[in-house]
Design an enzyme around this catalytic site. Structure first.
Site, PDB file in Angstrom:
ATOM      1  N   ARG A 208       0.850  -1.179   0.000  1.00  0.00           N
ATOM      2  CA  ARG A 208       0.000   0.000   0.000  1.00  0.00           C
ATOM      3  C   ARG A 208       0.893   1.238   0.000  1.00  0.00           C
ATOM      4  O   ARG A 208       2.084   1.169   0.267  1.00  0.00           O
ATOM      5  CB  ARG A 208      -0.883   0.005   1.245  1.00  0.00           C
ATOM      6  N   ALA A 209       0.300   2.404  -0.282  1.00  0.00           N
ATOM      7  CA  ALA A 209       1.060   3.644  -0.299  1.00  0.00           C
ATOM      8  C   ALA A 209       1.709   3.894   1.054  1.00  0.00           C
ATOM      9  O   ALA A 209       1.096   3.675   2.104  1.00  0.00           O
ATOM     10  CB  ALA A 209       0.138   4.807  -0.650  1.00  0.00           C
TER      11      ALA A 209
ATOM     12  N   ASP B 207      11.632   6.711   4.388  1.00  0.00           N
ATOM     13  CA  ASP B 207      11.846   5.656   3.393  1.00  0.00           C
ATOM     14  C   ASP B 207      13.352   5.575   3.148  1.00  0.00           C
ATOM     15  O   ASP B 207      13.846   5.913   2.080  1.00  0.00           O
ATOM     16  CB  ASP B 207      11.087   5.983   2.107  1.00  0.00           C
TER      17      ASP B 207
ATOM     18  N   LYS C  29      12.110  11.271  -5.215  1.00  0.00           N
ATOM     19  CA  LYS C  29      12.878  10.713  -4.107  1.00  0.00           C
ATOM     20  C   LYS C  29      14.371  10.862  -4.363  1.00  0.00           C
ATOM     21  O   LYS C  29      15.151  11.172  -3.459  1.00  0.00           O
ATOM     22  CB  LYS C  29      12.550   9.224  -3.928  1.00  0.00           C
TER      23      LYS C  29
ATOM     24  N   THR D 204       4.142   6.981   1.524  1.00  0.00           N
ATOM     25  CA  THR D 204       4.109   8.444   1.607  1.00  0.00           C
ATOM     26  C   THR D 204       3.417   9.056   0.391  1.00  0.00           C
ATOM     27  O   THR D 204       3.362  10.269   0.273  1.00  0.00           O
ATOM     28  CB  THR D 204       5.541   9.008   1.706  1.00  0.00           C
ATOM     29  N   SER D 205       2.884   8.244  -0.498  1.00  0.00           N
ATOM     30  CA  SER D 205       2.295   8.742  -1.743  1.00  0.00           C
ATOM     31  C   SER D 205       0.767   8.748  -1.660  1.00  0.00           C
ATOM     32  O   SER D 205       0.179   8.157  -0.757  1.00  0.00           O
ATOM     33  CB  SER D 205       2.742   7.867  -2.917  1.00  0.00           C
TER      34      SER D 205
END
Length: 542
Positions: free
Chosen positions: A229-230, A290, A322, A232-233
């Site tokens: 799943r996401a 991350d 990133k 930080t997006s």
């Protein structure tokens, strides 16, 4: 996972034994009470401060406890309640996660006692102190993480420590191997190569995997695509695929779908593939951390657990991605290649253009719409999403030993344009459990706001990070219809007052949060001509 450690039904919280139960003596009985609090994948229980057990056992808030009911024992974090209206004096309140794991009825008897510290706590403290850990120490930590012996505070300490004190390449290898070892693994006898594609993230709307999987599967190569799943997006691949079909597939069902249709698009956590990774993600997401070492271990452990032997890895490079410099991209590429080589995986790393979002939609339903437009060959389908997906699919197809190098792109384009990819995707969606979704008229959030250009000119830059934040504030990915719909891309002309993008939100509060951030800075820069990127600083493959 240690022998004799049974798994809970949904494979997220292992049931643990209570090794000190006999030594500690019988614990007082309490009654279960479901109190309907969502604690996001963490077992939490509640006791009144005046409960006799609290006084007798010396419990304090945030203490870790073992809760036993009906022969099943789980670890949980204790919260102490002063409001006597919430619980009876001898009731143990159960969060939704705890209720699911224990599978008890209201009023059922249960016991609670102090939990022993995780066996790997000594190793965790060494890493917090900045020390280098050996393979067996990472193995011990990951076993305890997968068994949910760590509280969220202890997990956060591990995540921050591995971010602050960057893991060296051998530590990343040890962490990757440990994460694979505690979960289940898919195996594909007589199938070689077993391929996959993954992106490190950071670019909104980059849903190329949902096009690559049906293209590659239509060619007949196995591509068991599992995604997280996401973190930080505004949406991950699993969040977007969840709009079209069920993604939480049990281990055996996932295997059946891949065998029959050569591919899948699923959330790896439900199948217990590298389960420690999903526990860590539950902490990384709120911390917005991350770290490179965790990133490499997370991605490669999931691919190894899915049985993949060959992987194309997408590293987007851009000023708000990133990865923001070619030096950083090359360093990350070498780290991935080092770990992949030592675990026996063939890796093709591609550094791509990450200066702006891919496609138009940012948010699960908006991104699903873009994917379906490309699959169906719609005239207004996002050309950048189509082109990037074809290039990456071509690289994956070239793992086929019968395909001549350089022919992958043309083959991928033929599979997409002929409709074979669309039919394969339809079969995968049906097999996973199709959801009702009108991609031509997707049900988007009802409240909208258009962000407009303050001057006339050409769009010269787009801030991926800011647009992601705006989409998340609007409610994505939890609200599938929320997000941002781009109306302009880099190089497009725009008049003063013309819309740059549209925000969708379910509630006025979410819309207001997103509008406030967009008002301070829209994330778009408008000038007289597109800005040229210095070739020495920005030279992606495509």
């Amino acid at each position: 996972m240690p022998a004799g450690m049974p798994l809970a039904d949904d494979r997220r919280h292992p049931v643990v034994s209570a090794p000190n139960a006999s030594a500690a003596g019988p614990a007082p009985n309490l009654q279960a009470r479901r109190i309907g609090i969502d604690t996001y994948r963490e077992n939490v229980v509640y006791l009144r401060r005046d409960c006799p057990v609290v006084r007798a056992e010396g419990f304090q808030a945030l203490a870790k406890v073992e809760v036993t009911a009906g022969g099943r024992t789980i670890l949980a974090v204790l919260n102490v309640v002063d409001d006597q209206r919430l619980l009876g004096e001898c009731e143990l309140g159960l969060s939704e996660e705890t209720w699911t794991q224990l599978a008890v009825a209201d009023g059922a008897p249960l016991t609670v006692r102090h939990a022993e510290p995780p066996p790997s706590m000594w190793a965790l403290k060494r890493k917090i102190g900045g020390e280098r850990l050996a393979a067996e120490e990472f193995a011990a930590i990951v076993r305890d993480i997968a068994a949910h012996r760590y509280s969220k505070i202890e997990l956060a300490a591990f995540v921050v420590a591995t971010d602050q004190f960057a893991l060296d390449r051998d530590e990343v290898l040890y962490l990757t191997q440990a994460m694979v070892d505690v979960g289940q693994r898919l195996a594909w006898p007589q199938q070689h190569p077993v391929v996959d594609k993954h992106c490190i993230g950071g670019i909104p709307g980059n849903r190329t995997s949902m096009l690559i999987v049906p293209i590659v599967a239509a060619h007949g190569m196995l591509i068991p695509k599992t995604s997280s799943r996401a973190i930080t997006s505004p949406a991950g691949t699993a969040d977007t695929m969840d709009v079209l079909a069920e993604v939480e597939l049990p281990f055996e069902r996932l295997r059946e779908i891949v065998r029959e249709h050569h591919g899948c698009l699923a959330w790896g956590g439900r199948a217990a593939l590298s389960p420690a990774d999903d526990v860590l993600i539950s902490v990384e997401r709120p911390l917005s951390i991350d770290a490179p070492g965790q990133l490499v271990a997370s991605i490669l452990s999931k691919k190894i657990a899915a049985g993949s032997t060959h992987l194309v890895l997408d590293i987007p490079l851009g000023p708000t991605a990133k990865v923001r410099s070619m030096v950083q991209a090359q360093r990350l590429k070498k780290l991935f290649e080092y770990v992949a080589r030592h675990v026996g995986m063939t890796l093709d790393v591609v550094i791509t253009d990450g200066r702006q979002p891919v496609g138009r939609g940012i948010g699960p339903r908006l991104e699903a719409r873009d994917v379906m437009q490309v699959l169906h060959g719609e005239a207004d389908a996002p050309a950048d999403l189509r082109n990037k997906a074809l290039r990456l699919a071509g690289r994956v197809l070239e793992f086929d030993p019968d395909l001549r190098g350089g022919d992958g792109f043309a083959l991928a384009r033929d599979i997409l344009d002929s409709g074979r990819a669309r039919l394969t995707m339809a079969a995968i969606i049906a097999a996973q459990g199709a959801r009702e979704f009108d991609w031509r008229n997707p049900p988007l959030a009802a409240m909208t706001h258009e962000v407009t250009a303050g001057e006339a000119g050409v769009v010269t830059a787009i801030d991926c990070e800011r647009l992601s934040r705006i989409a998340r504030l609007a409610g994505a990915p939890n609200a599938a219809g929320a997000g941002v719909d781009l109306l302009r891309k880099i190089g497009d002309p725009v008049a003063c007052g013309e819309p740059l993008y549209r925000i969708y939100a379910d509630t006025m509060a979410e819309l207001q949060f997103a509008r406030e951030v967009a008002t301070r800075a829209s994330g778009f820069r408008v000038g007289q001509e597109p800005e040229a990127e210095a070739a020495s600083e920005f030279a992606p493959e495509f």
